[in-house]
Scaffold this active site. Structure first.
Site, PDB file in Angstrom:
ATOM      1  N   ARG A  25       0.815  -1.231   0.000  1.00 16.25           N
ATOM      2  CA  ARG A  25       0.000   0.000   0.000  1.00 16.25           C
ATOM      3  C   ARG A  25       0.844   1.276   0.000  1.00 16.25           C
ATOM      4  O   ARG A  25       0.399   2.327   0.488  1.00 16.25           O
ATOM      5  CB  ARG A  25      -0.971   0.045   1.190  1.00 16.25           C
ATOM      6  CG  ARG A  25      -2.108  -0.938   1.061  1.00 16.25           C
ATOM      7  CD  ARG A  25      -3.283  -0.547   1.970  1.00 16.25           C
ATOM      8  NE  ARG A  25      -4.222  -1.636   2.094  1.00 16.25           N
ATOM      9  CZ  ARG A  25      -5.129  -1.966   1.167  1.00 16.25           C
ATOM     10  NH1 ARG A  25      -5.244  -1.258   0.066  1.00 16.25           N
ATOM     11  NH2 ARG A  25      -5.928  -2.998   1.349  1.00 16.25           N
ATOM     12  N   ARG A  29      -3.225   6.287   0.893  1.00 15.25           N
ATOM     13  CA  ARG A  29      -3.791   7.449   1.572  1.00 15.25           C
ATOM     14  C   ARG A  29      -2.850   8.191   2.531  1.00 15.25           C
ATOM     15  O   ARG A  29      -3.108   9.338   2.886  1.00 15.25           O
ATOM     16  CB  ARG A  29      -5.052   7.030   2.341  1.00 15.25           C
ATOM     17  CG  ARG A  29      -6.298   7.052   1.485  1.00 15.25           C
ATOM     18  CD  ARG A  29      -7.518   6.756   2.319  1.00 15.25           C
ATOM     19  NE  ARG A  29      -7.559   5.352   2.714  1.00 15.25           N
ATOM     20  CZ  ARG A  29      -8.209   4.874   3.763  1.00 15.25           C
ATOM     21  NH1 ARG A  29      -8.855   5.716   4.570  1.00 15.25           N
ATOM     22  NH2 ARG A  29      -8.205   3.582   4.035  1.00 15.25           N
ATOM     23  N   ARG A  38      -7.029  11.717  -5.137  1.00 11.98           N
ATOM     24  CA  ARG A  38      -8.280  11.071  -4.726  1.00 11.98           C
ATOM     25  C   ARG A  38      -9.400  12.062  -4.464  1.00 11.98           C
ATOM     26  O   ARG A  38     -10.575  11.725  -4.557  1.00 11.98           O
ATOM     27  CB  ARG A  38      -8.048  10.185  -3.492  1.00 11.98           C
ATOM     28  CG  ARG A  38      -7.635   8.758  -3.781  1.00 11.98           C
ATOM     29  CD  ARG A  38      -8.648   8.030  -4.664  1.00 11.98           C
ATOM     30  NE  ARG A  38     -10.004   8.093  -4.112  1.00 11.98           N
ATOM     31  CZ  ARG A  38     -10.419   7.387  -3.084  1.00 11.98           C
ATOM     32  NH1 ARG A  38      -9.614   6.515  -2.502  1.00 11.98           N
ATOM     33  NH2 ARG A  38     -11.644   7.507  -2.627  1.00 11.98           N
ATOM     34  N   ASP A  74      -6.656  -2.744  -7.481  1.00  9.56           N
ATOM     35  CA  ASP A  74      -7.313  -3.400  -6.352  1.00  9.56           C
ATOM     36  C   ASP A  74      -7.530  -4.861  -6.701  1.00  9.56           C
ATOM     37  O   ASP A  74      -7.762  -5.195  -7.869  1.00  9.56           O
ATOM     38  CB  ASP A  74      -8.658  -2.738  -6.048  1.00  9.56           C
ATOM     39  CG  ASP A  74      -9.202  -3.203  -4.720  1.00  9.56           C
ATOM     40  OD1 ASP A  74      -8.834  -2.611  -3.690  1.00  9.56           O
ATOM     41  OD2 ASP A  74      -9.960  -4.208  -4.699  1.00  9.56           O
ATOM     42  N   TYR A 151     -14.746 -12.748  -0.984  1.00  8.95           N
ATOM     43  CA  TYR A 151     -15.476 -11.525  -1.357  1.00  8.95           C
ATOM     44  C   TYR A 151     -16.682 -11.855  -2.224  1.00  8.95           C
ATOM     45  O   TYR A 151     -17.759 -11.268  -2.060  1.00  8.95           O
ATOM     46  CB  TYR A 151     -14.552 -10.552  -2.090  1.00  8.95           C
ATOM     47  CG  TYR A 151     -13.634  -9.784  -1.165  1.00  8.95           C
ATOM     48  CD1 TYR A 151     -14.143  -8.781  -0.347  1.00  8.95           C
ATOM     49  CD2 TYR A 151     -12.275 -10.063  -1.094  1.00  8.95           C
ATOM     50  CE1 TYR A 151     -13.315  -8.067   0.514  1.00  8.95           C
ATOM     51  CE2 TYR A 151     -11.437  -9.360  -0.241  1.00  8.95           C
ATOM     52  CZ  TYR A 151     -11.958  -8.364   0.562  1.00  8.95           C
ATOM     53  OH  TYR A 151     -11.145  -7.674   1.413  1.00  8.95           O
TER      54      TYR A 151
END
Lengths: 351, 351
Positions: A25, A29, A38, A74, A151
């Site tokens: 990652r 963020r 973003r 992703d 998922y």
């Protein structure tokens, strides 16, 4: 051709002057530069816009000095390509509709043409390779079949994997049919990423530790092996990393998939992992990501410990420094920068 | 005196005619009889009303035929007794106010008189012992200091334990001060439970696997050892079980706390755990709780596998059958009943 090929050399267990470092990652963020992009676009649009995906992929290379880039994407793009509707609200949660719970649901999922349905990832890889201009290698990746299966069946994230386990325990043939279908797409997808320019592949089995050893052997490992072997058959020189987080009791079997590197969570001392695996694979990891909340002294002390625990390199050993999981969104970027610089300097003494 | 003392005999590694079984959260939402009581009262009131706590504690003994009862309570009663406001919405989440993040916060926490602040648990134990009338042993329990520390510092549940880890990494002395304070209460509390009639004690370190090996050695294990030794010093014959879920790489060090039994999650094959630990402690576990979503055949096959993997008993071995974590609220009680009956019958062949 690559100006800095330390990451690939470490994966291939070739002599290195120091230990390479990247962090999961790393395009994310915690970086104000990422957040600025973003603000103007939602998560999936960012994944699907090659120019933007390229930009955030390269940010940590330029800002943090990491030794590898990983294409911004992703793991759930595979589920979407197979026909599920995927919603990702980065701070809140993930929703996949409809959840896949019957044979009819499985039949409705498609095995897509990767070039068609996931072409945007391949475009992003091609563009990133061009702009990176061989500064560092580029990692392509996919979720592992078991993780993508959870998922699909849960219809999102899950605490206990109730629906996924119900299918495994009540309808194991159906579960294997869905896993096989997902795995076939993964194999095509990672090969297409290499074809587009990815220098290495990582398979993320994020929810690996939800399974018992035997269930992992039955429902997860065979598909990972299939994916690893698919890459190896077509591109024997492209290293594959398998990150089955916290599967510390079956490390040896993970290495047996034929992968080049085994990714470790922080739950096991890396020295123990090296004792178990010898130097037959490269090890990737494994500092607790929350150490980056610590003081500079603490960060250095913990990074030094990981390097010391791995120990002296031999002609056959390989270590890629990484966190045991993704960097957290509220980490101060200065702390990652400090970590990267410290690992580059400190690791030289073990080579 | 006990009519069925198999559970205690297994913990003490004395010969048993079969393997005893109980399951974590056996007094809980999966039972309609429990839900009927909960409809009339909230969770913490149930914990604090000895007549009701006794009633739900005994339900699984009568309805499911388990070999031990565990007093109905919650690990967070310790935090509450120390002066925190605790809200538990069973299906939604947990809130503790104020979160403990400074030295002043820690100073404000009290080390309570257990008889006073946790007297309701002791009353519930006394009443339950009376009504149980020696049918099966009664287990008392506490959360471990590290787990209770995370709730205190985070102010509730947590995904990454950011605040807890920040305190550990930036203010380790402060973290140890809070851990010591919590641990002191735990030691008093578990001894008081034995005094009130508990036949064995289990220490639950639910969030154990969030720590690296070395952090576990520094911030968790010493306090568990303190608690175990506190019981052993006063009540050498009372068995103590330590359940540090998923700490599979340091099982031997957990056994070194002096506990009688090590509880296992389902992430490790119990045969491996027995190989590592020999027969120096009893093992408790370790079927994946979601197996109870399976068919009767699957449940029996998986239970048989755990028994087979543990293997033949010796004069020094002990095994308590349990799930690797709590039974899930949407499990059909008939499936637990089937498991209990099957384990009772099938296990005899290994003794």
């Amino acid at each position: 051709m690559l100006k800095n090929d330390l990451f690939l050399r470490a994966l291939k267990r070739q002599p290195c002057s120091r230990t390479p470092i990247w962090v999961m990652r790393q395009a994310g963020r915690y970086l104000p530069e990422y957040r600025a992009i973003r603000e103007k676009t939602d998560f999936l649009t960012l994944c699907k816009t090659p120019e933007l995906a390229m930009e955030v992929t390269i940010q940590p290379v330029e800002l943090m000095g990491v030794d590898a880039a990983i294409i911004f994407s992703d793991i759930l793009v595979v589920n979407e390509a197979m026909g599920m509707d995927v919603e990702i609200i980065e701070t809140k949660g993930i929703k996949l509709t409809p959840p896949i719970r019957s044979q009819a649901d499985i039949n409705r999922l498609i095995i897509p043409e990767v070039q068609d349905k996931l072409g945007y990832v391949l475009d992003a890889i091609r563009l990133t390779k061009k702009v990176l201009d061989n500064r560092v290698p580029l990692i392509g990746f996919s979720g592992a079949a078991w993780t993508l299966f959870t998922y699909a069946v849960e219809g999102g994230g899950s605490k206990n994997y109730a629906f996924a386990k119900k299918m495994m325990y009540r309808e194991p043939k159906m579960a294997h049919m869905l896993l096989s279908k997902i795995s076939a797409v993964i194999s095509e997808y990672v090969c297409a990423q290499v074809e587009a320019g990815a220098d290495a592949i990582q398979i993320f089995d994020s929810w690996a530790s939800a399974l018992s050893e035997d269930d992992y052997r039955e429902f997860a490992l065979p598909y990972i092996k299939e994916n690893v072997q698919a890459v190896k058959a077509k591109y024997p020189d492209v290293p594959v990393i398998v990150f089955s987080k916290d599967c510390n009791t079956i490390l040896s079997e993970i290495a047996d998939t034929g992968c080049d590197a085994v990714g470790l969570g922080w739950g096991i001392d890396i020295k123990k992992a090296r004792t178990i695996l010898g130097d037959r694979v490269c090890l990737q990891g494994n500092m607790d990501p929350t150490v980056l909340y610590g003081t500079p002294e603490k960060i250095k002390a913990e990074a030094a410990k990981v390097l010391r625990q791995f120990g002296q390199h031999t002609a056959q050993s390989g270590h890629v420094f990484n966190l045991g999981h993704g960097i957290l969104p509220d980490v101060d970027p200065a702390n990652l920068k400090l970590l990267v610089e410290f690992v580059k300097e400190e690791s030289a003494k073990y080579h």
